[in-house]
Write a protein that holds these residues in place. Structure first.
Motif, PDB file in Angstrom:
ATOM      1  N   ILE A   1      56.902  22.430  36.638  1.00  0.00           N
ATOM      2  CA  ILE A   1      57.761  23.373  35.916  1.00  0.00           C
ATOM      3  C   ILE A   1      59.181  23.378  36.483  1.00  0.00           C
ATOM      4  CG2 ILE A   1      58.139  25.811  35.392  1.00  0.00           C
ATOM      5  CD1 ILE A   1      55.049  26.127  35.429  1.00  0.00           C
ATOM      6  N   PHE A   2      59.307  23.422  37.818  1.00  0.00           N
ATOM      7  CA  PHE A   2      60.626  23.590  38.442  1.00  0.00           C
ATOM      8  C   PHE A   2      61.220  22.298  38.979  1.00  0.00           C
ATOM      9  CE2 PHE A   2      58.700  27.825  38.815  1.00  0.00           C
ATOM     10  CZ  PHE A   2      59.716  28.608  38.301  1.00  0.00           C
ATOM     11  N   GLY A   3      60.401  21.245  39.083  1.00  0.00           N
ATOM     12  CA  GLY A   3      60.918  19.979  39.573  1.00  0.00           C
ATOM     13  C   GLY A   3      61.059  19.915  41.082  1.00  0.00           C
ATOM     14  N   THR A   4      60.542  20.919  41.783  1.00  0.00           N
ATOM     15  CA  THR A   4      60.603  20.908  43.240  1.00  0.00           C
ATOM     16  C   THR A   4      59.405  21.689  43.801  1.00  0.00           C
ATOM     17  OG1 THR A   4      62.051  21.325  45.141  1.00  0.00           O
ATOM     18  CG2 THR A   4      62.028  23.004  43.428  1.00  0.00           C
ATOM     19  N   ASP A   5      59.071  21.401  45.033  1.00  0.00           N
ATOM     20  CA  ASP A   5      57.945  22.084  45.678  1.00  0.00           C
ATOM     21  C   ASP A   5      58.377  23.479  46.118  1.00  0.00           C
ATOM     22  OD1 ASP A   5      55.723  22.888  47.054  1.00  0.00           O
ATOM     23  OD2 ASP A   5      55.835  21.337  48.588  1.00  0.00           O
ATOM     24  N   LEU A   6      57.750  24.495  45.568  1.00  0.00           N
ATOM     25  CA  LEU A   6      58.118  25.875  45.892  1.00  0.00           C
ATOM     26  C   LEU A   6      57.157  26.541  46.861  1.00  0.00           C
ATOM     27  CD1 LEU A   6      59.218  27.343  42.437  1.00  0.00           C
ATOM     28  CD2 LEU A   6      60.661  26.542  44.290  1.00  0.00           C
ATOM     29  N   THR A   7      56.117  25.836  47.282  1.00  0.00           N
ATOM     30  CA  THR A   7      55.102  26.510  48.102  1.00  0.00           C
ATOM     31  C   THR A   7      55.679  27.026  49.421  1.00  0.00           C
ATOM     32  OG1 THR A   7      54.360  24.371  48.948  1.00  0.00           O
ATOM     33  CG2 THR A   7      53.102  25.324  47.123  1.00  0.00           C
ATOM     34  N   GLY A   8      56.694  26.353  49.956  1.00  0.00           N
ATOM     35  CA  GLY A   8      57.309  26.797  51.204  1.00  0.00           C
ATOM     36  C   GLY A   8      58.476  27.737  50.980  1.00  0.00           C
ATOM     37  N   SER A   9      58.825  27.988  49.712  1.00  0.00           N
ATOM     38  CA  SER A   9      59.949  28.865  49.392  1.00  0.00           C
ATOM     39  C   SER A   9      59.565  30.317  49.594  1.00  0.00           C
ATOM     40  CB  SER A   9      60.383  28.649  47.938  1.00  0.00           C
ATOM     41  OG  SER A   9      60.786  27.316  47.750  1.00  0.00           O
ATOM     42  N   MET A  10      60.563  31.153  49.911  1.00  0.00           N
ATOM     43  CA  MET A  10      60.316  32.567  50.159  1.00  0.00           C
ATOM     44  C   MET A  10      60.473  33.359  48.875  1.00  0.00           C
ATOM     45  SD  MET A  10      59.535  32.600  53.284  1.00  0.00           S
ATOM     46  CE  MET A  10      59.626  34.288  53.863  1.00  0.00           C
ATOM     47  N   GLY A  11      59.459  34.136  48.542  1.00  0.00           N
ATOM     48  CA  GLY A  11      59.519  35.003  47.374  1.00  0.00           C
ATOM     49  C   GLY A  11      59.540  36.459  47.799  1.00  0.00           C
ATOM     50  N   ILE A  12      60.220  37.292  46.996  1.00  0.00           N
ATOM     51  CA  ILE A  12      60.250  38.728  47.265  1.00  0.00           C
ATOM     52  C   ILE A  12      59.607  39.457  46.090  1.00  0.00           C
ATOM     53  CG2 ILE A  12      61.708  40.757  47.646  1.00  0.00           C
ATOM     54  CD1 ILE A  12      63.735  38.962  49.005  1.00  0.00           C
ATOM     55  N   CYS A  13      58.649  40.309  46.394  1.00  0.00           N
ATOM     56  CA  CYS A  13      57.915  41.074  45.393  1.00  0.00           C
ATOM     57  C   CYS A  13      58.813  42.166  44.798  1.00  0.00           C
ATOM     58  CB  CYS A  13      56.689  41.692  46.055  1.00  0.00           C
ATOM     59  SG  CYS A  13      55.753  42.808  44.998  1.00  0.00           S
ATOM     60  N   SER A  14      58.864  42.244  43.458  1.00  0.00           N
ATOM     61  CA  SER A  14      59.654  43.286  42.795  1.00  0.00           C
ATOM     62  C   SER A  14      59.078  44.663  43.040  1.00  0.00           C
ATOM     63  CB  SER A  14      59.692  43.050  41.284  1.00  0.00           C
ATOM     64  OG  SER A  14      60.482  41.963  40.968  1.00  0.00           O
ATOM     65  N   SER A  15      57.782  44.720  43.224  1.00  0.00           N
ATOM     66  CA  SER A  15      57.107  46.013  43.329  1.00  0.00           C
ATOM     67  C   SER A  15      57.303  46.666  44.694  1.00  0.00           C
ATOM     68  CB  SER A  15      55.617  45.820  43.048  1.00  0.00           C
ATOM     69  OG  SER A  15      54.922  47.026  43.170  1.00  0.00           O
ATOM     70  N   CYS A  16      57.030  45.915  45.780  1.00  0.00           N
ATOM     71  CA  CYS A  16      57.060  46.534  47.112  1.00  0.00           C
ATOM     72  C   CYS A  16      58.131  45.961  48.032  1.00  0.00           C
ATOM     73  CB  CYS A  16      55.688  46.417  47.780  1.00  0.00           C
ATOM     74  SG  CYS A  16      55.293  44.747  48.365  1.00  0.00           S
ATOM     75  N   GLY A  17      58.771  44.866  47.618  1.00  0.00           N
ATOM     76  CA  GLY A  17      59.827  44.283  48.436  1.00  0.00           C
ATOM     77  C   GLY A  17      59.326  43.377  49.545  1.00  0.00           C
ATOM     78  N   ALA A  18      58.011  43.155  49.616  1.00  0.00           N
ATOM     79  CA  ALA A  18      57.474  42.258  50.649  1.00  0.00           C
ATOM     80  C   ALA A  18      58.011  40.848  50.417  1.00  0.00           C
ATOM     81  CB  ALA A  18      55.946  42.256  50.613  1.00  0.00           C
ATOM     82  N   GLN A  19      58.259  40.161  51.520  1.00  0.00           N
ATOM     83  CA  GLN A  19      58.788  38.806  51.459  1.00  0.00           C
ATOM     84  C   GLN A  19      57.804  37.859  52.117  1.00  0.00           C
ATOM     85  OE1 GLN A  19      62.734  38.437  53.020  1.00  0.00           O
ATOM     86  NE2 GLN A  19      62.719  36.223  53.000  1.00  0.00           N
ATOM     87  N   GLY A  20      57.579  36.705  51.487  1.00  0.00           N
ATOM     88  CA  GLY A  20      56.676  35.723  52.078  1.00  0.00           C
ATOM     89  C   GLY A  20      56.704  34.435  51.302  1.00  0.00           C
ATOM     90  N   PRO A  21      56.112  33.386  51.876  1.00  0.00           N
ATOM     91  CA  PRO A  21      56.109  32.096  51.203  1.00  0.00           C
ATOM     92  C   PRO A  21      55.227  32.112  49.952  1.00  0.00           C
ATOM     93  CG  PRO A  21      54.770  31.994  53.191  1.00  0.00           C
ATOM     94  CD  PRO A  21      55.436  33.348  53.177  1.00  0.00           C
TER      95      PRO A  21
END
Ligand SMILES: [Zn+2]
Length: 91
Positions: free
Chosen positions: A20-40
């Motif tokens: 979908i994105f053309g790149t590996d996102l598994t190591g990318s950091m995501g932030i949850c809209s609901s609680c603000g938690a950050q993690g890969p």
């Protein structure tokens, strides 16, 4: 079989995210809209047996990502994700 038995991690959708994105996102950091938690992305709880694919925040269990596919279309819902931060490939 319980719901917990069907839980995978974000690595389970690594290949699909590359499609979908053309790149590996598994190591990318995501932030949850609901609680603000950050993690890969690899650390999300992934359910591939839901209608479509659902990835939930490991902290608050909110849905961060939904992917539904047909033979000709992909629907991507990132409304539960505040941001995804990826590294830029060097030259
Ligand atoms: Zn959360």
């Amino acid at each position: 079989m319980t719901v917990e038995d069907m839980k995978l991690d974000g690595n389970a959708i690594g290949g699909l995210l590359i499609e979908i994105f053309g790149t590996d996102l598994t190591g990318s950091m995501g932030i949850c809209s609901s609680c603000g938690a950050q993690g890969p992305v690899a650390g999300l709880d992934v359910y591939i047996h839901a209608p479509g694919i659902v990835a939930r925040c490991r902290n608050c269990e909110a849905v961060m990502l939904k992917i539904v596919r047909s033979e000709t279309r992909t629907w991507l819902d990132l409304s539960g994700t505040r941001t995804i931060e990826t590294a830029v490939e060097g030259p």
